[in-house]
Scaffold this motif. Sequence first.
Motif, PDB file in Angstrom:
ATOM      1  N   UNK A   1      11.062  39.229  27.429  1.00 10.06           N
ATOM      2  CA  UNK A   1       9.848  39.593  26.056  1.00 10.06           C
ATOM      3  C   UNK A   1       8.530  39.508  26.933  1.00 10.06           C
ATOM      4  N   UNK A   2       8.475  38.583  27.984  1.00 14.01           N
ATOM      5  CA  UNK A   2       7.157  38.788  28.325  1.00 14.01           C
ATOM      6  C   UNK A   2       7.158  38.541  29.913  1.00 14.01           C
ATOM      7  N   UNK A   3       7.030  39.698  30.622  1.00 13.61           N
ATOM      8  CA  UNK A   3       7.624  39.930  32.123  1.00 13.61           C
ATOM      9  C   UNK A   3       6.812  39.197  33.133  1.00 13.61           C
ATOM     10  N   UNK A   4       5.418  38.755  32.570  1.00 12.80           N
ATOM     11  CA  UNK A   4       4.618  37.998  33.366  1.00 12.80           C
ATOM     12  C   UNK A   4       4.402  36.687  32.801  1.00 12.80           C
ATOM     13  N   UNK A   5       4.986  36.411  31.810  1.00 17.52           N
ATOM     14  CA  UNK A   5       4.928  34.876  31.001  1.00 17.52           C
ATOM     15  C   UNK A   5       3.569  35.213  30.215  1.00 17.52           C
ATOM     16  N   UNK A   6       3.147  34.085  29.513  1.00 12.89           N
ATOM     17  CA  UNK A   6       2.213  34.064  28.788  1.00 12.89           C
ATOM     18  C   UNK A   6       1.136  32.975  29.139  1.00 12.89           C
ATOM     19  N   UNK A   7      -0.349  32.996  28.938  1.00 13.17           N
ATOM     20  CA  UNK A   7      -1.399  32.207  29.574  1.00 13.17           C
ATOM     21  C   UNK A   7      -1.475  30.866  28.362  1.00 13.17           C
ATOM     22  N   UNK A   8      -2.301  30.239  28.621  1.00 12.92           N
ATOM     23  CA  UNK A   8      -2.666  29.034  27.722  1.00 12.92           C
ATOM     24  C   UNK A   8      -2.896  29.108  26.307  1.00 12.92           C
ATOM     25  N   UNK A   9      -3.557  30.474  26.158  1.00 13.05           N
ATOM     26  CA  UNK A   9      -3.726  30.811  24.579  1.00 13.05           C
ATOM     27  C   UNK A   9      -2.463  31.632  24.029  1.00 13.05           C
ATOM     28  N   UNK A  10      -1.287  31.957  24.699  1.00 14.08           N
ATOM     29  CA  UNK A  10      -0.242  32.455  24.113  1.00 14.08           C
ATOM     30  C   UNK A  10      -0.377  34.025  24.323  1.00 14.08           C
ATOM     31  N   UNK A  11      -1.303  34.482  25.203  1.00 10.25           N
ATOM     32  CA  UNK A  11      -1.684  35.796  25.321  1.00 10.25           C
ATOM     33  C   UNK A  11      -0.689  36.587  26.374  1.00 10.25           C
ATOM     34  N   UNK A  12       0.085  37.439  26.402  1.00  9.87           N
ATOM     35  CA  UNK A  12       0.887  38.026  27.147  1.00  9.87           C
ATOM     36  C   UNK A  12       0.290  38.534  28.452  1.00  9.87           C
ATOM     37  N   UNK A  13       0.569  37.958  29.679  1.00 11.62           N
ATOM     38  CA  UNK A  13      -0.247  38.143  30.801  1.00 11.62           C
ATOM     39  C   UNK A  13      -0.144  39.583  31.198  1.00 11.62           C
ATOM     40  N   UNK A  14       1.181  40.136  31.233  1.00 10.83           N
ATOM     41  CA  UNK A  14       1.369  41.476  31.705  1.00 10.83           C
ATOM     42  C   UNK A  14       0.260  42.467  30.858  1.00 10.83           C
ATOM     43  N   UNK A  15      -0.099  42.357  29.341  1.00  6.06           N
ATOM     44  CA  UNK A  15      -0.884  42.985  28.571  1.00  6.06           C
ATOM     45  C   UNK A  15      -2.425  42.949  29.432  1.00  6.06           C
ATOM     46  N   UNK A  16      -2.676  41.507  29.877  1.00  4.84           N
ATOM     47  CA  UNK A  16      -4.087  41.423  30.095  1.00  4.84           C
ATOM     48  C   UNK A  16      -4.187  41.864  31.602  1.00  4.84           C
ATOM     49  N   UNK A  17      -2.950  41.889  32.288  1.00  7.33           N
ATOM     50  CA  UNK A  17      -3.362  42.491  33.671  1.00  7.33           C
ATOM     51  C   UNK A  17      -3.556  44.292  33.608  1.00  7.33           C
ATOM     52  N   UNK A  18      -2.538  44.619  32.505  1.00  6.01           N
ATOM     53  CA  UNK A  18      -2.708  46.133  32.365  1.00  6.01           C
ATOM     54  C   UNK A  18      -4.065  46.619  31.811  1.00  6.01           C
ATOM     55  N   UNK A  19      -4.416  45.814  31.009  1.00  2.00           N
ATOM     56  CA  UNK A  19      -5.613  45.965  30.378  1.00  2.00           C
ATOM     57  C   UNK A  19      -6.989  45.646  31.283  1.00  2.00           C
TER      58      UNK A  19
END
Length: 282
Positions: free
Chosen positions: A66-84
């Motif tokens: 579900x979350x290829x890179x995991x999630x951060x301390x606020x529950x945000x998808x890390x892959x999405x943050x890397x992509x954006x």
Amino acid sequence: MTAVLSPVLTGADSAGRRRRGIPVAVVVSVLVILVATAWAIAPSLFTGYDPVVGDTSEKLLAPSAAHWFGTDNLGRDLLARVIYGTRSSVLSALVAVGIAVVVGGLLGLVAGSFGGLVDVVTARVVDVLLAIPSFLLAVVVVSSLGFQTINAAIATGVSAVAVFARVMRSEALKVRNTVYVEAAQLQGGSRWQVLLTHVLPNASRSVLSLAVLQFGVSILVIAGLAFLGYGDPPPASDWGLLVSAGKDYLVSSPWLVYAPSAVIVVVVLSINRVSRWLRAKD
């Protein structure tokens, strides 16, 4: 005689074909760069998660389907943050390279073509800039301009001006004494016309591979500045900022550091491989 030479010629011909072919590593590197470019252009096509708003009930989840890179301390998808965050990182590096190529290339072109006092003054300025570590110079410039990613890009570009100026000057010195440049001058071409029509196109070949290499270096420098807090503040998702935010959870959630760091390393190595290939073709 023909029978003796034919194996040699056949071997040389096949070796030539191998040299003309594109190495597999270069193809893979180009694909990586294309993926990063696609992330920068249309990030929403590669993830459905919001890079800013997360689900706190899913914070610090390990990498999964579900979350290829995991999630951060606020529950945000890390892959999405890397992509954006790719858009900011890539565009900033492009701005830095553009500044370095235009300013440094112009200084080197004028110095190498005109010579005399212009060359002496430009050479001394370039020597002073080269004496200052590029990252330190970038920190000084961004501290003067303000802590924003665009300012970090400008600072990175300024720190690379001297390198492009020296390379362009060296190439211009080689080209200005060639036969076709002298012929253009004898035919009545003005100094600027000869400079832009003949010297610049032929002197810019080495600058191309250097610009590609500098693009990767700029990504690293801008990421380093963002890591130190010289870029945009949170909730921005610059690659360096993601690594900085994840270092506080390195023991319990190491993926917060490893995932964005791996993306930076893979992209920069791919750019460097393409740069070496372009330089070898010259």
